[in-house]
Design a protein around this motif. Structure first.
Motif, PDB file in Angstrom:
ATOM      1  N   GLY A 174      13.392  26.109   0.295  1.00  0.00           N
ATOM      2  CA  GLY A 174      12.958  26.790   1.506  1.00  0.00           C
ATOM      3  C   GLY A 174      11.460  26.888   1.684  1.00  0.00           C
ATOM      4  O   GLY A 174      10.995  27.477   2.658  1.00  0.00           O
ATOM      5  N   VAL A 175      10.676  26.334   0.760  1.00  0.00           N
ATOM      6  CA  VAL A 175       9.211  26.336   0.915  1.00  0.00           C
ATOM      7  C   VAL A 175       8.829  25.225   1.877  1.00  0.00           C
ATOM      8  O   VAL A 175       9.209  24.059   1.687  1.00  0.00           O
ATOM      9  CB  VAL A 175       8.505  26.144  -0.446  1.00  0.00           C
ATOM     10  CG1 VAL A 175       7.009  25.914  -0.237  1.00  0.00           C
ATOM     11  CG2 VAL A 175       8.747  27.352  -1.331  1.00  0.00           C
ATOM     12  N   HIS A 176       8.072  25.557   2.923  1.00  0.00           N
ATOM     13  CA  HIS A 176       7.757  24.592   3.977  1.00  0.00           C
ATOM     14  C   HIS A 176       6.271  24.283   4.120  1.00  0.00           C
ATOM     15  O   HIS A 176       5.915  23.267   4.721  1.00  0.00           O
ATOM     16  CB  HIS A 176       8.274  25.113   5.327  1.00  0.00           C
ATOM     17  CG  HIS A 176       9.750  25.339   5.372  1.00  0.00           C
ATOM     18  ND1 HIS A 176      10.666  24.323   5.261  1.00  0.00           N
ATOM     19  CD2 HIS A 176      10.476  26.497   5.501  1.00  0.00           C
ATOM     20  CE1 HIS A 176      11.892  24.811   5.327  1.00  0.00           C
ATOM     21  NE2 HIS A 176      11.811  26.126   5.471  1.00  0.00           N
ATOM     22  N   HIS A 177       5.414  25.154   3.589  1.00  0.00           N
ATOM     23  CA  HIS A 177       3.990  25.017   3.904  1.00  0.00           C
ATOM     24  C   HIS A 177       3.131  24.528   2.742  1.00  0.00           C
ATOM     25  O   HIS A 177       1.937  24.286   2.921  1.00  0.00           O
ATOM     26  CB  HIS A 177       3.448  26.351   4.407  1.00  0.00           C
ATOM     27  CG  HIS A 177       4.170  26.867   5.613  1.00  0.00           C
ATOM     28  ND1 HIS A 177       4.118  26.251   6.840  1.00  0.00           N
ATOM     29  CD2 HIS A 177       4.987  27.941   5.780  1.00  0.00           C
ATOM     30  CE1 HIS A 177       4.860  26.908   7.708  1.00  0.00           C
ATOM     31  NE2 HIS A 177       5.396  27.948   7.090  1.00  0.00           N
ATOM     32  N   GLU A 201       9.587  30.466  -3.113  1.00  0.00           N
ATOM     33  CA  GLU A 201       8.464  30.697  -4.020  1.00  0.00           C
ATOM     34  C   GLU A 201       7.781  29.389  -4.401  1.00  0.00           C
ATOM     35  O   GLU A 201       8.393  28.319  -4.410  1.00  0.00           O
ATOM     36  CB  GLU A 201       8.926  31.408  -5.289  1.00  0.00           C
ATOM     37  CG  GLU A 201       9.230  32.881  -5.096  1.00  0.00           C
ATOM     38  CD  GLU A 201       9.430  33.606  -6.422  1.00  0.00           C
ATOM     39  OE1 GLU A 201       9.349  34.857  -6.396  1.00  0.00           O
ATOM     40  OE2 GLU A 201       9.670  32.954  -7.457  1.00  0.00           O
ATOM     41  N   VAL A 202       6.507  29.545  -4.752  1.00  0.00           N
ATOM     42  CA  VAL A 202       5.673  28.433  -5.198  1.00  0.00           C
ATOM     43  C   VAL A 202       5.176  28.741  -6.598  1.00  0.00           C
ATOM     44  O   VAL A 202       4.709  29.852  -6.867  1.00  0.00           O
ATOM     45  CB  VAL A 202       4.472  28.241  -4.244  1.00  0.00           C
ATOM     46  CG1 VAL A 202       3.489  27.230  -4.802  1.00  0.00           C
ATOM     47  CG2 VAL A 202       4.949  27.812  -2.860  1.00  0.00           C
ATOM     48  N   SER A 250       4.716  32.416 -10.293  1.00  0.00           N
ATOM     49  CA  SER A 250       5.508  31.995  -9.137  1.00  0.00           C
ATOM     50  C   SER A 250       5.543  33.139  -8.136  1.00  0.00           C
ATOM     51  O   SER A 250       5.909  34.265  -8.493  1.00  0.00           O
ATOM     52  CB  SER A 250       6.933  31.613  -9.551  1.00  0.00           C
ATOM     53  OG  SER A 250       6.931  30.419 -10.304  1.00  0.00           O
ATOM     54  N   VAL A 251       5.153  32.852  -6.887  1.00  0.00           N
ATOM     55  CA  VAL A 251       5.094  33.889  -5.852  1.00  0.00           C
ATOM     56  C   VAL A 251       5.572  33.324  -4.522  1.00  0.00           C
ATOM     57  O   VAL A 251       5.605  32.105  -4.316  1.00  0.00           O
ATOM     58  CB  VAL A 251       3.667  34.454  -5.686  1.00  0.00           C
ATOM     59  CG1 VAL A 251       3.240  35.226  -6.903  1.00  0.00           C
ATOM     60  CG2 VAL A 251       2.665  33.347  -5.365  1.00  0.00           C
ATOM     61  N   ASN A 252       5.908  34.222  -3.607  1.00  0.00           N
ATOM     62  CA  ASN A 252       6.353  33.840  -2.275  1.00  0.00           C
ATOM     63  C   ASN A 252       5.269  33.028  -1.572  1.00  0.00           C
ATOM     64  O   ASN A 252       4.083  33.344  -1.653  1.00  0.00           O
ATOM     65  CB  ASN A 252       6.680  35.097  -1.467  1.00  0.00           C
ATOM     66  CG  ASN A 252       7.371  34.774  -0.165  1.00  0.00           C
ATOM     67  OD1 ASN A 252       6.755  34.279   0.776  1.00  0.00           O
ATOM     68  ND2 ASN A 252       8.669  35.044  -0.098  1.00  0.00           N
TER      69      ASN A 252
END
Length: 314
Positions: free
Chosen positions: A75-78, A27-28, A104-106
């Motif tokens: 795990g956030v990559h982008h 999540e971001v 906060s969302v995927n």
């Protein structure tokens, strides 16, 4: 953080302090600058979806967000802190929305904000733009040279549907009140009909006796039911208002279905590319502040807004 909440269906919204939503894995966290207001927001407030979607009170309304990344989960990559982003933030459970200072969302829901538009304009895009995209392209399979009727072309979804249909190379007809005709023509509509002054079924049957390849219903009710008479053989009707569209279509011998828009960062990136290239424009927007969310919801409830309403959050 400040957020616009509903504590019981049918009650007025309130601006209250709510816990800061920490990002989970993948999540971001976004510091929201603007949030988009949509008809679904007042419908959630009134409890229209309580049997269809799980919910938890207090509910923070809002599904559109534009802002800046402040944290990223494992795990956030982008995306990284400081990125300017926008997103359609609907979760499986109606609870944490975007009429708030943070969400906060995927990361798969997000795209980078187009560089050539403001946060206010960006907040007007995700739900409406993705709805038009998924309805016209994913469901209806609209093709170059086909005819499409878009009901309520001056609304939020209609504003994108007209433009996307023209980008595809379709011939676009729309319904809109006469004072909105200059607006829908500017968006690219080839023909606009004032549904207040003319019976749209009779008028369009005279113009296209064989019917339309695609009818896109953004109104529902009687407009939806009458529109089956305007679909040509082999064509389709797609509705964002009627959950029973598929079964009703079987009665009329027409392929029809309901689209309930899904978050999709990949499609949002395609929309961003069209905006940055100048092919797609944000709709007309009207701003309210977070403190005036109640008035914004009352206005969109009328069903007669031009383009989109957005909330200035921070």
């Amino acid at each position: 953080m400040k957020a616009v909440v509903v504590e019981k269906f049918g009650e007025s919204v309130q601006v209250k302090d709510q816990p800061l939503p920490e990002p989970k894995d993948h999540e971001v966290q976004i510091h929201i600058a603007y949030s988009g207001v949509n008809p679904v927001d007042w419908k959630i407030q009134e409890g229209y979806f309580k049997e269809r979607m799980p919910h938890e009170f207090p509910i923070i309304l809002g599904w559109d967000a534009a802002g800046v990344v402040t944290q990223t989960g494992y795990g956030v990559h982008h995306f990284k802190k400081g990125d300017e982003v926008y997103a359609y933030c609907r979760e499986p459970v109606i609870k944490k929305g975007t009429f708030a200072e943070y969400v906060s969302v995927n990361e798969n829901f997000l795209a980078l904000k187009p560089k050539n538009i403001s946060f206010a304009e960006a907040a007007s895009i995700p739900l409406a733009g993705l709805t038009a995209w998924q309805s016209l392209f994913d469901y209806a399979k609209l093709q170059k040279g086909q005819t499409v009727l878009i009901h309520a072309g001056a609304g939020g979804v209609g504003s994108f549907a007209i433009q996307l249909a023209k980008i595809k190379g379709a011939i676009v007809y729309t319904t809109a009140s006469v004072n909105n005709h200059p607006y829908v023509k500017k968006l690219g509509a080839d023909f606009a009909l004032d549904y207040h002054q003319e019976d749209f079924v009779r008028a369009f049957k005279m113009k296209l006796p064989d019917g339309f390849d695609v009818v896109f219903d953004c109104v529902g009710g009687e407009t939806f039911r009458k529109s089956f008479a305007l679909v040509k053989k082999g064509g389709c009707l797609v509705s964002i208002c009627n959950f029973n569209a598929e079964s009703l279509g079987q009665q009329y011998g027409v392929r029809s279905g309901h689209v309930f828009v899904s978050p999709n960062g990949r499609q949002l990136r395609e929309i961003s590319a069209l905006i940055e290239s100048g092919q797609l424009k944000p709709p007309h927007i009207e701003e309210f502040t977070l403190a005036h969310a109640k008035q914004a919801l009352e206005k969109i409830r009328t069903g007669h807004t031009q383009g989109k309403i957005v909330l200035k959050v921070t």
